[in-house]
Design an enzyme around this catalytic site. Structure first.
Site, PDB file in Angstrom:
ATOM      1  N   LEU A 148       0.845  -1.197   0.000  1.00 13.99           N
ATOM      2  CA  LEU A 148       0.000   0.000   0.000  1.00 13.99           C
ATOM      3  C   LEU A 148       0.882   1.250   0.000  1.00 13.99           C
ATOM      4  O   LEU A 148       0.790   2.113   0.879  1.00 13.99           O
ATOM      5  CB  LEU A 148      -0.944  -0.016   1.206  1.00 13.99           C
ATOM      6  CG  LEU A 148      -2.173   0.891   1.098  1.00 13.99           C
ATOM      7  CD1 LEU A 148      -3.104   0.419  -0.003  1.00 13.99           C
ATOM      8  CD2 LEU A 148      -2.928   0.940   2.429  1.00 13.99           C
ATOM      9  N   GLY A 149       1.738   1.336  -1.031  1.00 14.80           N
ATOM     10  CA  GLY A 149       2.517   2.542  -1.251  1.00 14.80           C
ATOM     11  C   GLY A 149       1.763   3.484  -2.170  1.00 14.80           C
ATOM     12  O   GLY A 149       0.522   3.454  -2.244  1.00 14.80           O
ATOM     13  N   ILE A 151       1.414   3.602  -5.456  1.00 21.37           N
ATOM     14  CA  ILE A 151       0.603   2.934  -6.474  1.00 21.37           C
ATOM     15  C   ILE A 151      -0.577   2.231  -5.824  1.00 21.37           C
ATOM     16  O   ILE A 151      -1.722   2.354  -6.282  1.00 21.37           O
ATOM     17  CB  ILE A 151       1.458   1.943  -7.281  1.00 21.37           C
ATOM     18  CG1 ILE A 151       2.508   2.688  -8.107  1.00 21.37           C
ATOM     19  CG2 ILE A 151       0.573   1.095  -8.207  1.00 21.37           C
ATOM     20  CD1 ILE A 151       3.537   1.786  -8.767  1.00 21.37           C
ATOM     21  N   ARG A 228       6.949  -5.409 -10.229  1.00 19.90           N
ATOM     22  CA  ARG A 228       8.151  -5.993 -10.807  1.00 19.90           C
ATOM     23  C   ARG A 228       7.922  -7.490 -10.991  1.00 19.90           C
ATOM     24  O   ARG A 228       7.306  -8.149 -10.140  1.00 19.90           O
ATOM     25  CB  ARG A 228       9.373  -5.774  -9.915  1.00 19.90           C
ATOM     26  CG  ARG A 228       9.924  -4.362  -9.954  1.00 19.90           C
ATOM     27  CD  ARG A 228      10.648  -4.069 -11.265  1.00 19.90           C
ATOM     28  NE  ARG A 228      11.386  -2.807 -11.219  1.00 19.90           N
ATOM     29  CZ  ARG A 228      10.945  -1.663 -11.716  1.00 19.90           C
ATOM     30  NH1 ARG A 228       9.741  -1.604 -12.264  1.00 19.90           N
ATOM     31  NH2 ARG A 228      11.680  -0.574 -11.650  1.00 19.90           N
ATOM     32  N   ASP A 252       1.947  -6.621 -16.562  1.00 18.39           N
ATOM     33  CA  ASP A 252       2.694  -5.584 -17.269  1.00 18.39           C
ATOM     34  C   ASP A 252       4.195  -5.745 -17.079  1.00 18.39           C
ATOM     35  O   ASP A 252       4.974  -5.093 -17.765  1.00 18.39           O
ATOM     36  CB  ASP A 252       2.262  -4.196 -16.778  1.00 18.39           C
ATOM     37  CG  ASP A 252       2.919  -3.063 -17.563  1.00 18.39           C
ATOM     38  OD1 ASP A 252       2.746  -3.027 -18.800  1.00 18.39           O
ATOM     39  OD2 ASP A 252       3.600  -2.236 -16.947  1.00 18.39           O
ATOM     40  N   GLU A 257      12.807  -9.419 -19.003  1.00 11.46           N
ATOM     41  CA  GLU A 257      12.250  -8.436 -19.939  1.00 11.46           C
ATOM     42  C   GLU A 257      13.270  -8.068 -21.010  1.00 11.46           C
ATOM     43  O   GLU A 257      14.447  -7.852 -20.682  1.00 11.46           O
ATOM     44  CB  GLU A 257      11.796  -7.183 -19.174  1.00 11.46           C
ATOM     45  CG  GLU A 257      10.662  -7.478 -18.224  1.00 11.46           C
ATOM     46  CD  GLU A 257      10.070  -6.239 -17.559  1.00 11.46           C
ATOM     47  OE1 GLU A 257      10.546  -5.113 -17.828  1.00 11.46           O
ATOM     48  OE2 GLU A 257       9.116  -6.388 -16.785  1.00 11.46           O
ATOM     49  N   HIS A 275       5.341  -3.737 -20.233  1.00 13.82           N
ATOM     50  CA  HIS A 275       5.908  -2.842 -19.215  1.00 13.82           C
ATOM     51  C   HIS A 275       5.678  -1.375 -19.604  1.00 13.82           C
ATOM     52  O   HIS A 275       6.611  -0.576 -19.686  1.00 13.82           O
ATOM     53  CB  HIS A 275       7.403  -3.108 -19.019  1.00 13.82           C
ATOM     54  CG  HIS A 275       7.912  -2.615 -17.692  1.00 13.82           C
ATOM     55  ND1 HIS A 275       9.006  -3.148 -17.064  1.00 13.82           N
ATOM     56  CD2 HIS A 275       7.472  -1.613 -16.858  1.00 13.82           C
ATOM     57  CE1 HIS A 275       9.234  -2.517 -15.923  1.00 13.82           C
ATOM     58  NE2 HIS A 275       8.310  -1.585 -15.770  1.00 13.82           N
TER      59      HIS A 275
END
Length: 309
Positions: A148-149, A151, A228, A252, A257, A275
């Site tokens: 719960l930061g 974002i 991530r 995403d 990657e 991403h």
């Protein structure tokens, strides 16, 4: 005229920054011989946080004083090691969390309401007048947010406006949170229809969303990752999707990657984006301004506007 400070740009996808930096700095690409030839004289390194900076690169840059991370995330940088070397680290603090939250909600809507699937069916000539495609409502659905930061909070506000039930889990309690914190990640997954990964990645939480957590989400659950790839056991997710032990996934970010198209070719019930959750015109403009501000402060001997804390 004094020589302009040498700034090395680390990754090819950051090449557009070279033109932005050139008026003030001698900006050189690491992936070309011109950049490699001047590593020893470079005072600043511009990088994207999802890419690991190898210690031998820093060894080759004895004058390096600043690692300027263009992105919000900085998990590819060993901050402690950098500070031991006397190197400052900056990043694009909170530059794109609202855009990432928009993307996350968009993926949730698209997957639960089968929007991308409906588009494919129509284009393939599969729209039948005697059969209606049924999707799942979002009103009343339980969304569990891992982390719960900035974002996670932005997603929670949007989900609340959509009449979703919100829970969350993170290692640190937040007494001021408007939403209940689950006792464990497993408990959160068991209670959720949708599990969103929004946590910051670091060395201690790789594989945080494990096979057991995926199974706890269950055969009707949707897993969404906009944080991530390393936070998720991707192999376990693919196995669960193929075996229909989880309802679907919207991703995403990936373990490697760019991810391989072949890896996902036969994996059902997935919505995949490359991403791009935080890659909006407005966010990139904010990140560019923060980068320039941090470089200017560093070369002026002033405190960095957005240092990594």
């Amino acid at each position: 005229m004094p020589a302009r400070p040498i700034v090395i740009v680390a990754q090819p996808h950051l090449a557009p920054l070279i033109a932005v930096l050139t008026p003030q700095y001698e900006a050189l690409p690491l992936w070309e011989s011109a950049g490699k030839a001047k590593l020893a004289d470079a005072c600043a390194l511009v990088t994207a946080g999802e890419f690991r900076l190898a210690p031998d690169l820093l060894d080759a840059m004895p004058k390096l004083g600043l690692i300027a991370c263009f992105t919000v995330g900085y998990d590819g940088i060993d901050v402690g090691s950098a500070r031991t070397r006397g190197i400052e680290v900056s990043h694009a603090l909170d530059a794109n969390h609202e855009d990432v939250a928009d993307h996350a909600i968009g993926m949730i809507i698209a997957q639960r309401r089968r929007i991308a699937e409906g588009d494919r069916i129509l284009r393939a000539g599969g729209w039948s007048a005697d059969r209606k495609m049924i999707s799942r409502s979002l009103g009343g659905a339980a969304i569990g947010i891992v982390g719960l930061g900035s974002i996670g909070l932005a997603v929670a506000r949007r989900a609340e406006a959509m009449n979703m039930r919100i829970g969350w889990w993170g290692p640190t309690p937040k007494p001021s949170s408007a939403w209940p914190r689950a006792d464990t990640l497993m408990a959160l997954a068991s209670a959720s229809d949708i599990l969103l990964i929004a946590a910051r990645a670091h060395d201690d939480n790789a594989g945080l969303v494990s096979a057991e957590v995926i199974d706890a989400l269950g055969p009707h659950g949707l897993l969404v990752n906009v944080a991530r790839g390393q936070l998720l056991d991707e192999d376990a997710l693919i196995a669960a999707l193929r075996e229909r032990r989880i309802g679907g996934a919207a991703l995403d970010v990936y373990a490697t990657e760019p991810t391989s198209a072949a890896r996902w070719a036969d994996v059902p019930n997935t919505l995949l984006t490359p991403h791009t959750a935080g890659a909006t015109d407005a966010a990139v403009a904010r990140m560019t301004q923060m980068l320039l501000a941090n470089l200017a402060a560093f070369f002026a001997g002033s405190p960095l506007p957005t240092p990594v804390r």
